[in-house]
Design a protein around this motif. Structure first.
Motif, short mmCIF file in Angstrom:
data_model
loop_
_atom_site.label_atom_id
_atom_site.label_comp_id
_atom_site.label_asym_id
_atom_site.label_seq_id
_atom_site.Cartn_x
_atom_site.Cartn_y
_atom_site.Cartn_z
N TYR A 69 0.85 -1.19 0.00
CA TYR A 69 0.00 0.00 0.00
C TYR A 69 0.88 1.24 0.00
CZ TYR A 69 0.96 0.99 4.91
OH TYR A 69 1.59 1.31 6.08
N TYR A 70 0.30 2.34 -0.41
CA TYR A 70 1.05 3.61 -0.42
C TYR A 70 0.07 4.73 -0.11
CZ TYR A 70 4.56 7.02 -1.79
OH TYR A 70 5.49 8.02 -1.78
N LYS A 71 0.47 5.59 0.81
CA LYS A 71 -0.35 6.76 1.16
C LYS A 71 0.07 7.88 0.22
CE LYS A 71 -1.59 7.17 5.64
NZ LYS A 71 -1.44 7.58 7.05
N PRO A 123 0.23 -15.29 4.63
CA PRO A 123 -0.26 -14.09 3.94
C PRO A 123 -0.02 -12.82 4.75
CG PRO A 123 -2.07 -15.57 4.57
CD PRO A 123 -0.81 -16.23 4.98
N TYR A 124 -0.14 -11.70 4.07
CA TYR A 124 0.17 -10.42 4.74
C TYR A 124 -0.79 -10.14 5.89
CZ TYR A 124 -3.68 -8.30 2.14
OH TYR A 124 -4.90 -8.01 1.64
N SER A 168 -9.18 -12.42 21.63
CA SER A 168 -8.53 -12.15 22.92
C SER A 168 -9.45 -11.40 23.88
CB SER A 168 -7.22 -11.40 22.71
OG SER A 168 -7.46 -10.24 21.97
N GLY A 193 -1.55 -12.25 8.05
CA GLY A 193 -1.16 -13.10 9.17
C GLY A 193 -1.68 -14.52 9.06
N SER A 215 -8.18 -11.42 15.25
CA SER A 215 -7.35 -10.53 16.08
C SER A 215 -7.17 -9.21 15.35
CB SER A 215 -5.99 -11.17 16.36
OG SER A 215 -5.35 -11.46 15.14
N GLU A 216 -6.70 -8.22 16.09
CA GLU A 216 -6.50 -6.91 15.48
C GLU A 216 -5.15 -6.94 14.77
OE1 GLU A 216 -7.56 -3.78 18.12
OE2 GLU A 216 -6.40 -2.33 16.99
N ARG A 217 -5.19 -7.01 13.47
CA ARG A 217 -3.96 -7.16 12.68
C ARG A 217 -3.46 -5.80 12.21
NH1 ARG A 217 -0.73 -11.10 12.57
NH2 ARG A 217 -0.06 -10.29 10.58
N TYR A 218 -2.14 -5.76 12.03
CA TYR A 218 -1.52 -4.53 11.50
C TYR A 218 -0.59 -4.88 10.35
CZ TYR A 218 -3.32 -1.95 15.42
OH TYR A 218 -4.18 -1.35 16.31
N TYR A 219 -0.60 -4.04 9.35
CA TYR A 219 0.34 -4.19 8.23
C TYR A 219 0.89 -2.80 7.98
CZ TYR A 219 2.23 -5.24 3.63
OH TYR A 219 3.08 -5.41 2.56
N GLY A 220 2.13 -2.57 8.39
CA GLY A 220 2.66 -1.20 8.34
C GLY A 220 1.80 -0.32 9.25
N ASP A 221 1.22 0.73 8.70
CA ASP A 221 0.36 1.62 9.47
C ASP A 221 -1.13 1.30 9.30
OD1 ASP A 221 2.71 2.83 10.12
OD2 ASP A 221 2.45 4.55 8.76
N ARG A 232 -4.54 -0.77 9.94
CA ARG A 232 -5.14 -1.58 11.01
C ARG A 232 -6.30 -2.37 10.43
NH1 ARG A 232 -9.78 -0.27 13.92
NH2 ARG A 232 -10.03 -1.53 15.79
#
Lengths: 542, 238
Positions: free
Chosen positions: A247-249, A344-345, A392, A347, A432-438, A440
């Motif tokens: 991704y890119y902002k 996978p990205y 959780s 998780g 679960s609450e996953r993160y990929y870079g920034d 959510r």
């Protein structure tokens, strides 16, 4: 004006002069195994790129008489040299084509073009008599050198006999050679002298340096106001069983960039973005993947020489027979081993469900209710919504999860609501609450369809499907076919080594094929000052 | 007049340089860097003891399986959960980095000690991938698994005045490791270390330690002793 100032001026001018000098010697060159081809054949090429260019990707395109790009391939350079191949499409009509080499960051300024002839396997050359020859400003001509000597090459060989030639490189030039040599033994047609020239223009904007791999770029604008959109998140997905994702902002000018460096085969990619509100409509505009055709080339008409006609007629038969006997020209060396993603990205999934193992269910609401633990899909008032349980905390996330179809993010749940068991291969769920870079993701629901063709997701201004030509894996010339009495050896290229290490004495050993005609042993090298030197010797196979 | 010429040349040079720099499209820094994958880290219960290896977030280097090295993050190792946690400033969140992505990490702690951690597969009672700190590298590596356990203790009131009976207790375990032979545990005392060698070498090793005045009472003694033994060419028995 004191002495100090004069010294300063002198140094500044010296730096400027050095820089100008460095730019004048481009050392750009493109060389092919032969000059005359038949559609459906494989073309081999070596490209020299300028020392001053930090990009490590060079593009080789096949362009027709009207300046249209037919096909092409990106190649990875090593020591500012690259080699690769191009499969010439079967459907090409007979005529002159341009083989174009350039690096994307300087494509606007300089390209190298080499003229080749391609005959259609079925219509020959009849429609192209007289032929059109390219007119262009000649590039820095390659220098024929006597410091590279070709010895022990007979003027004639009988088909099937061993050709064992020596190449002697004088010590005085050995230190000046930059990188590897190109050594080739291939069929030649002296009546067709291809033009090679540089196409230069005064473009000012330089593209990005493709140092780590190919770069895909573009701009996001508001579809209504046409203004660039800042901080819009653009997603790039390479759909697969383990999807690739980036991704890119976007920047203030709406620009985005993706690095494509993990793939060695052609890939399908999906680029998309979402408006910040339900009503906002965005538009993605991708930058040109390949160099613009530039000004239309000029041609002059010439009669096709009789020798070339004979060569074309013979080669059409040769290529037809190659297809019949399935004689491959190249052997692919396995692509550089890169660690393949196994997770996978989004998780490692908490659960993976295959709905086809259970009773057939008609829609996704039923599937989620009966089969997907911790996934709540509801379709009240025809407004579908989805939530995932946070394992959780033992409650449902307030925000919608990341929903993927074949790896592609979707926000419109209407796309999945009608999906029944038969259409779904598997569903991965992350509770679960996953993160990929920034980014959510409050849970993930990844649906993989049975067809795996992501046909459920339509193209729009906000979602673009593209086919990406990615960097070619290294190849070598295939071994000659096993000697059998009824099977001819149909090779037109007997030896091709674009990465021969320069040394005083080299040996070139190959076997003459069953194709009679004129052949050429050529040795080519680039000197450290950018000059390309060559030595060649012809012989005949009877 | 000469000064005017001088300044004009300087101006032209500066202009040319600026033009060359602006001709290249500008990029955000680290635009192509590794995007870190993980899950939100939930706060640990407040008991006596400390679940992390370091008190503070330490700047360090993380090496990913992809080959990418990230050196711009502040992170800390959770000895309690055997996890690497980083603080994402952009979204103000503590994130546990996916272990499957990490090859290793290193940092310098508050006391200036350099810690190098590598991920290994431990095929025994705690089967799975774990982060081990590399104390010494060689033919056999000396590793430590910096585990903090949650043990039951006599009831006490925690900082908030809540009665509790749990405590974080460090229970570090030391191992010799080779890729071929795997792990063998070693106790951080003289008897434990000496027992890892063949009987015929044990007497000589004791003598070597005496001669070098090395007593193994803690981790640093163990490392010092092992380095002295390794130097003499004694081999660990797995």
């Amino acid at each position: 004006m004191n002495m100090k100032n004069w010294i300063l001026i002198f140094f500044l001018l010296a730096i400027l002069c050095l820089d100008v000098n460095a730019q004048s010697k481009t050392g750009l060159g493109i060389y092919t195994d032969r000059d005359v081809y038949v559609s459906g054949e494989t073309l081999l090429a070596k490209i020299y790129t300028p020392e001053s260019n930090p990009s490590k990707i060079v593009y080789m395109d096949l362009v027709n008489q009207y300046g249209t790009r037919i096909s092409g391939v990106p190649l990875e350079t090593k020591n500012h040299q690259a080699s690769g191949y191009l499969q010439l499409p079967d459907s090409l009509s007979s005529g002159i084509y341009q083989l174009r080499g350039y690096q994307k960051n300087t494509a606007e300024k300089v390209k190298i073009v080499r003229e080749i002839w391609i005959s259609n396997r079925f219509d020959g050359f009849e429609k192209n008599n007289p032929m059109k020859k390219l007119i262009g400003s000649e590039s820095e001509p390659d220098s024929l050198t006597h410091q590279i000597k070709i010895d022990n090459l007979n003027p004639e060989y009988v088909a099937g006999t061993v050709i064992d030639a020596d190449i002697q490189i004088e010590e005085s030039i050995l230190d000046k050679i930059d990188g590897n040599l190109l050594v080739a033994v291939a069929q030649t047609e002296p009546s067709f002298a291809p033009a090679t020239f540089k196409v230069e223009s005064s473009g000012t904007m330089e593209g990005l340096n493709e140092v780590k791999g190919m770069i895909l770029s573009g701009t996001v604008t508001d579809k209504t106001s046409l203004q660039p959109i800042e901080n819009s998140i653009v997603y790039l997905t390479i759909p697969d069983s383990v999807p690739g994702f980036q991704y890119y902002k976007t920047r203030t000018d709406g620009r985005f960039y993706f690095l494509i460096n993990q793939y060695h085969v052609q890939v399908q990619a999906v680029i998309q973005c979402f408006g910040s509100t339900a009503t906002q409509r965005l538009k993605i505009k991708l930058d040109e993947l390949y160099a613009e055709p530039g000004t239309k080339p000029k041609y002059t008409k010439q009669a096709i020489p009789e020798a070339l006609k004979a060569n074309i007629t013979r080669n059409i038969d040769v290529v037809t027979l190659q297809k019949i006997f399935s004689q491959e020209k190249l052997k692919v060396i396995s692509a550089p081993a890169k660690k393949q993603e196994t997770v996978p990205y989004y998780g490692k999934p908490t659960q993976t469900v295959d709905p086809q193992l259970f009773i057939d269910l008609p829609d996704f609401a039923e599937i989620s209710r009966e089969l997907l633990p911790g996934v709540k899909f509801r379709n009240y008032n025809n407004e579908p919504s989805i939530r995932v349980m946070n394992s959780s905390m033992q409650n449902f996330f307030e925000d919608p999860p990341l929903v993927l179809i074949d790896g592609i993010p979707i926000q419109n749940m209407n796309i999945i609501k009608s999906m029944g068991s038969s259409e779904i291969d598997r569903v991965d769920i992350c509770q679960s609450e996953r993160y990929y870079g920034d980014l959510r993701f409050p849970g993930v629901v990844a649906i993989y369809t049975s067809k795996a063709d992501y046909s459920k997701i339509p193209e729009s201004d906000q979602l673009i499907h593209i086919k990406l030509e990615v960097v070619q894996p290294p190849v070598i010339l295939a071994d000659p076919p096993a000697s059998e009495p009824n099977i001819p050896d149909l090779r037109q290229v007997l030896y091709w080594n674009p990465s021969e290490i320069a040394q005083n004495k080299l040996s070139v050993k190959c076997i003459a094929s069953s194709i009679s005609g004129r052949y050429k042993l050529s040795v080519r090298a680039r000197l450290k000052n950018g000059t390309i030197i060559y030595s060649e010797k012809q012989f005949e196979v009877k | 007049m000469i000064n005017k010429i001088f300044y004009t040349i300087l101006f032209l040079l500066a202009f040319s340089l600026a033009a060359r720099l602006s001709a290249q499209e500008n990029m955000n820094r680290n635009w192509d860097s590794e995007k870190i994958k993980g899950t939100r880290q939930l706060p640990y219960p407040l008991y006596h003891g400390f679940p992390y290896l370091t008190k503070n977030w330490m700047p360090g280097e993380i090496e990913f399986n992809s080959g990418e090295i990230v050196d711009s993050l502040n992170f800390r190792y959770s000895s309690y959960k055997d996890e690497l946690v980083y603080f994402n400033q952009a979204i103000n969140t503590q994130i546990t980095i996916d272990k499957s992505d990490i090859k290793g990490f290193s940092f310098v702690d508050e006391n200036g000690s350099h810690h190098i951690f590598r991920k290994f597969f431990y095929n025994d009672f705690m089967k799975g991938y774990h982060y081990f700190e590399v104390l010494s590298e060689g033919e056999s590596d000396l590793l430590v698994y910096r585990k903090v356990n949650l043990n039951t203790v006599s009831p006490y009131k925690d900082e908030r005045g809540v009665l509790t009976n749990m405590e974080y207790v460090p229970e570090y375990r030391y191992y010799f490791y080779t890729p071929e032979k795997g792990f063998t545990g070693v106790k951080p005392n003289q008897m434990g270390l000496v027992s890892k060698f063949v009987k015929t070498d044990q007497k000589l090793i004791r003598k070597l330690l005496r001669k070098n005045k090395i007593s193994i009472t803690d981790e640093s003694g163990l490392v010092k002793a092992w380095k002295a033994i390794e130097k003499e060419g004694y081999k660990v028995v797995f």
